[in-house]
Design a protein around this motif. Structure first.
Motif, short mmCIF file in Angstrom:
data_model
loop_
_atom_site.label_atom_id
_atom_site.label_comp_id
_atom_site.label_asym_id
_atom_site.label_seq_id
_atom_site.Cartn_x
_atom_site.Cartn_y
_atom_site.Cartn_z
N ILE A 1 10.85 13.49 4.86
CA ILE A 1 10.22 14.97 5.37
C ILE A 1 9.46 15.19 6.59
N ALA A 2 10.08 15.37 7.44
CA ALA A 2 9.77 15.40 8.72
C ALA A 2 9.65 16.48 9.81
N ASP B 1 6.88 2.62 15.40
CA ASP B 1 8.10 2.55 15.46
C ASP B 1 9.03 3.19 15.66
N LEU B 2 10.09 3.21 15.77
CA LEU B 2 10.85 4.72 16.48
C LEU B 2 12.08 5.11 14.91
N ALA C 1 0.88 -0.91 -0.48
CA ALA C 1 0.50 -0.09 0.05
C ALA C 1 0.67 1.90 0.24
N GLU C 2 -0.16 2.59 -0.63
CA GLU C 2 1.23 3.74 -0.31
C GLU C 2 1.71 3.52 0.87
N ASP C 3 1.18 3.41 2.14
CA ASP C 3 1.82 4.04 3.28
C ASP C 3 2.40 3.06 4.40
N PHE D 1 7.88 7.20 14.57
CA PHE D 1 7.45 6.67 13.49
C PHE D 1 5.89 7.47 13.33
N THR D 2 5.62 8.57 13.38
CA THR D 2 3.69 8.32 13.40
C THR D 2 3.86 9.49 11.85
N LYS D 3 2.24 9.26 10.84
CA LYS D 3 2.16 10.23 10.51
C LYS D 3 2.00 11.85 10.76
#
Length: 81
Positions: A69-70, A36-37, A1-3, A53-55
């Protein structure tokens, strides 16, 4: 999937802030059960940073351009002098 991404696809990608300033690069990815980190390695800084590691924190991942990009929480990447 895309994400969805393989960890191996993310390791080594440049991490930039929303203004395009280089923060560092992804050194490793950890999952200790909760989430996740991303371990971010900064040039010239011995301490590595763990970015959740979040949206919200990582709104854009561009594998083809090898960059992330964060939008990290305030103060996460500040270094005390």
């Amino acid at each position: 999937a895309e994400d969805e991404f393989y960890y191996a696809d993310l390791i080594g990608l440049q991490v930039l802030d929303s203004g395009g300033v280089l923060i560092g690069k992804v050194k490793a990815i950890f999952n200790h059960g909760a989430s996740d980190l991303l371990e971010i390695e900064q040039s010239g800084v011995a301490k590595k940073i763990l970015l959740p590691f979040t949206k919200a924190n990582v709104p854009v991942i561009d594998i083809s351009r090898k960059k992330i990009i964060a939008d990290p929480p305030d103060g996460l990447f500040e270094v005390s002098l």
